[in-house]
Design a protein around this motif. Structure first.
Motif, PDB file in Angstrom:
ATOM      1  N   MET A   1      11.516  10.553   3.584  1.00  0.00           N
ATOM      2  CA  MET A   1      10.641  10.203   1.758  1.00  0.00           C
ATOM      3  C   MET A   1       9.629  10.105   1.701  1.00  0.00           C
ATOM      4  N   TYR A   2       9.201   8.933   1.956  1.00  0.00           N
ATOM      5  CA  TYR A   2       7.941   8.650   2.377  1.00  0.00           C
ATOM      6  C   TYR A   2       7.055   8.526   2.814  1.00  0.00           C
ATOM      7  N   ASP A   3       6.415   8.619   3.322  1.00  0.00           N
ATOM      8  CA  ASP A   3       5.297   8.928   4.670  1.00  0.00           C
ATOM      9  C   ASP A   3       3.956   8.238   4.020  1.00  0.00           C
ATOM     10  N   SER A   4       3.292   8.177   3.176  1.00  0.00           N
ATOM     11  CA  SER A   4       2.509   7.781   3.074  1.00  0.00           C
ATOM     12  C   SER A   4       1.752   6.879   1.859  1.00  0.00           C
ATOM     13  N   ILE A   5       1.819   5.045   1.307  1.00  0.00           N
ATOM     14  CA  ILE A   5       2.399   4.700   0.171  1.00  0.00           C
ATOM     15  C   ILE A   5       1.120   3.875  -0.527  1.00  0.00           C
ATOM     16  N   LEU A   6       0.850   4.463  -1.629  1.00  0.00           N
ATOM     17  CA  LEU A   6      -0.676   3.387  -2.266  1.00  0.00           C
ATOM     18  C   LEU A   6      -0.439   2.321  -2.784  1.00  0.00           C
ATOM     19  N   VAL A   7      -1.388   0.809  -2.450  1.00  0.00           N
ATOM     20  CA  VAL A   7      -0.513   0.078  -3.738  1.00  0.00           C
ATOM     21  C   VAL A   7      -2.409   0.337  -4.070  1.00  0.00           C
ATOM     22  N   PRO A   8      -2.989   0.321  -5.757  1.00  0.00           N
ATOM     23  CA  PRO A   8      -4.371  -0.211  -5.667  1.00  0.00           C
ATOM     24  C   PRO A   8      -3.875  -1.606  -6.256  1.00  0.00           C
ATOM     25  N   VAL A  19       1.877  -5.671  -4.014  1.00  0.00           N
ATOM     26  CA  VAL A  19       1.610  -5.371  -2.789  1.00  0.00           C
ATOM     27  C   VAL A  19       2.687  -5.380  -1.893  1.00  0.00           C
ATOM     28  N   GLU A  20       3.576  -6.849  -2.326  1.00  0.00           N
ATOM     29  CA  GLU A  20       5.067  -7.612  -1.248  1.00  0.00           C
ATOM     30  C   GLU A  20       5.599  -6.067  -1.316  1.00  0.00           C
ATOM     31  N   HIS A  21       6.129  -5.953  -2.239  1.00  0.00           N
ATOM     32  CA  HIS A  21       6.965  -4.363  -2.755  1.00  0.00           C
ATOM     33  C   HIS A  21       6.335  -2.915  -1.683  1.00  0.00           C
ATOM     34  N   ALA A  22       5.230  -2.694  -2.280  1.00  0.00           N
ATOM     35  CA  ALA A  22       4.867  -1.655  -1.177  1.00  0.00           C
ATOM     36  C   ALA A  22       4.609  -2.098   0.061  1.00  0.00           C
ATOM     37  N   LEU A  23       4.508  -3.175   1.015  1.00  0.00           N
ATOM     38  CA  LEU A  23       4.747  -3.285   2.049  1.00  0.00           C
ATOM     39  C   LEU A  23       6.256  -3.227   2.358  1.00  0.00           C
ATOM     40  N   ASP A  24       7.172  -3.805   1.428  1.00  0.00           N
ATOM     41  CA  ASP A  24       8.474  -3.860   2.397  1.00  0.00           C
ATOM     42  C   ASP A  24       9.314  -2.320   2.173  1.00  0.00           C
ATOM     43  N   HIS A  25       8.437  -1.172   1.271  1.00  0.00           N
ATOM     44  CA  HIS A  25       8.711   0.247   1.433  1.00  0.00           C
ATOM     45  C   HIS A  25       8.008   0.637   2.619  1.00  0.00           C
ATOM     46  N   ALA A  26       6.727   0.145   2.627  1.00  0.00           N
ATOM     47  CA  ALA A  26       6.371   0.927   3.428  1.00  0.00           C
ATOM     48  C   ALA A  26       7.275   0.804   5.464  1.00  0.00           C
ATOM     49  N   LYS A  27       7.446  -0.644   5.232  1.00  0.00           N
ATOM     50  CA  LYS A  27       7.889  -1.071   6.262  1.00  0.00           C
ATOM     51  C   LYS A  27       9.520  -0.289   6.520  1.00  0.00           C
ATOM     52  N   ARG A  28      10.585  -0.238   5.447  1.00  0.00           N
ATOM     53  CA  ARG A  28      11.434   0.672   5.240  1.00  0.00           C
ATOM     54  C   ARG A  28      11.260   2.157   5.341  1.00  0.00           C
ATOM     55  N   TYR A  29      10.735   2.805   5.125  1.00  0.00           N
ATOM     56  CA  TYR A  29      10.229   4.110   5.384  1.00  0.00           C
ATOM     57  C   TYR A  29       9.256   4.889   6.449  1.00  0.00           C
ATOM     58  N   THR A  74       3.270  -9.394   7.975  1.00  0.00           N
ATOM     59  CA  THR A  74       4.059  -8.735   8.185  1.00  0.00           C
ATOM     60  C   THR A  74       4.578  -8.289   9.775  1.00  0.00           C
ATOM     61  N   ASN A  75       5.243  -7.059  10.380  1.00  0.00           N
ATOM     62  CA  ASN A  75       5.283  -6.276  11.510  1.00  0.00           C
ATOM     63  C   ASN A  75       4.880  -5.087  11.117  1.00  0.00           C
ATOM     64  N   ILE A  76       4.626  -4.627  10.137  1.00  0.00           N
ATOM     65  CA  ILE A  76       4.485  -3.227   9.848  1.00  0.00           C
ATOM     66  C   ILE A  76       2.786  -2.634  10.359  1.00  0.00           C
ATOM     67  N   GLY A  77       2.628  -3.961  10.765  1.00  0.00           N
ATOM     68  CA  GLY A  77       0.793  -3.202  11.029  1.00  0.00           C
ATOM     69  C   GLY A  77      -0.078  -3.324   9.698  1.00  0.00           C
ATOM     70  N   GLY A 100      -2.333  12.720   1.001  1.00  0.00           N
ATOM     71  CA  GLY A 100      -1.281  13.048   0.648  1.00  0.00           C
ATOM     72  C   GLY A 100      -0.099  12.174   0.120  1.00  0.00           C
ATOM     73  N   ILE A 101      -1.263  11.359  -0.046  1.00  0.00           N
ATOM     74  CA  ILE A 101       0.591  10.058  -1.318  1.00  0.00           C
ATOM     75  C   ILE A 101       1.718  10.636  -1.716  1.00  0.00           C
ATOM     76  N   ASP A 102       2.437  10.052  -1.322  1.00  0.00           N
ATOM     77  CA  ASP A 102       3.824  10.218  -1.320  1.00  0.00           C
ATOM     78  C   ASP A 102       4.880   9.453  -2.934  1.00  0.00           C
ATOM     79  N   LEU A 103       4.467   8.459  -2.786  1.00  0.00           N
ATOM     80  CA  LEU A 103       4.478   6.993  -3.589  1.00  0.00           C
ATOM     81  C   LEU A 103       3.664   5.768  -3.896  1.00  0.00           C
ATOM     82  N   VAL A 104       3.433   5.520  -4.838  1.00  0.00           N
ATOM     83  CA  VAL A 104       2.321   4.648  -5.757  1.00  0.00           C
ATOM     84  C   VAL A 104       2.819   3.321  -6.340  1.00  0.00           C
ATOM     85  N   VAL A 105       2.360   2.743  -5.719  1.00  0.00           N
ATOM     86  CA  VAL A 105       3.191   0.923  -5.736  1.00  0.00           C
ATOM     87  C   VAL A 105       2.154  -0.157  -7.124  1.00  0.00           C
ATOM     88  N   MET A 106       2.598  -0.516  -7.822  1.00  0.00           N
ATOM     89  CA  MET A 106       1.060  -1.245  -8.329  1.00  0.00           C
ATOM     90  C   MET A 106       1.370  -1.825  -9.809  1.00  0.00           C
TER      91      MET A 106
END
Ligand code: ATP
Ligand code: MN
Length: 143
Positions: A1-8, A19-29, A74-77, A100-106
């Motif tokens: 569903m999400y390949d690239s997440i942006l956290v401004p 940022v913490e939520h964005a990291l968790d989504h990045a990890k899961r997806y 985290t270990n998402i890199g 090509g961002i498909d989710l923004v977390v702010m």
């Protein structure tokens, strides 16, 4: 569903909570994480404006560093990102379109933190105009 997440981020505690939520989504997806801090050119004459601009850029760099540090812990890199100049919501929406961002977390709020408004103005405009979902994160009520 999400390949690239942006956290401004503007470096505020609420943005850091995002940022913490964005990291968790990045990890899961298994998504790439981008971060971005936008500096608005101050409406002043050249000399005074230059000093303020430099200090805003420093704040932006610190904000990016906080996000990158959190990603590295985290270990998402890593999160990739940087400081840009312009109108914050316009730069955010442009970044979404060109990367090509498909989710923004702010954050719901930022540095001005006027929580008598439901949302800060940058987030409100991003929600209205971004072509992808925007996940808004509030500050910890204990803060
Ligand atoms: P306002 O700026 O409208 O007075 P505010 O500072 O409380 O109110 P916003 O600026 O909308 O609220 O901040 C909400 C979120 O938007 C932040 O948590 C952050 O994620 C993002 N944000 C705000 N300003 C910037 C910026 N200059 N660069 C990158 N992201 C930003
Ligand atoms: Mn703000």
């Amino acid at each position: 569903m999400y390949d690239s997440i942006l956290v401004p981020t503007d470096g505020s505690d609420t943005a850091q909570a995002a940022v913490e939520h964005a990291l968790d989504h990045a990890k899961r997806y298994n998504a790439a994480l981008h971060t971005l801090s936008v500096v608005e050119k101050p409406p002043m004459d050249e000399a005074a404006g230059q000093k303020v601009l430099e200090s805003l850029e420093k704040t932006g760099e610190r904000a990016i560093q906080d996000a990158v540090d959190a990603a590295e812990a985290t270990n998402i890199g890593a999160a990739e990102g940087g400081v840009a100049t312009g109108s914050p919501y316009q730069v955010i929406v442009k970044h979404v379109e060109t990367n090509g961002i498909d989710l923004v977390v702010m954050g719901t709020h930022g540095r001005s933190g006027l929580d008598r408004y439901l949302l800060g103005s940058v987030t409100e405009k991003a929600v209205r105009s971004a072509p992808v979902p925007v996940l808004t994160v509030g500050a910890d009520p204990g803060d």
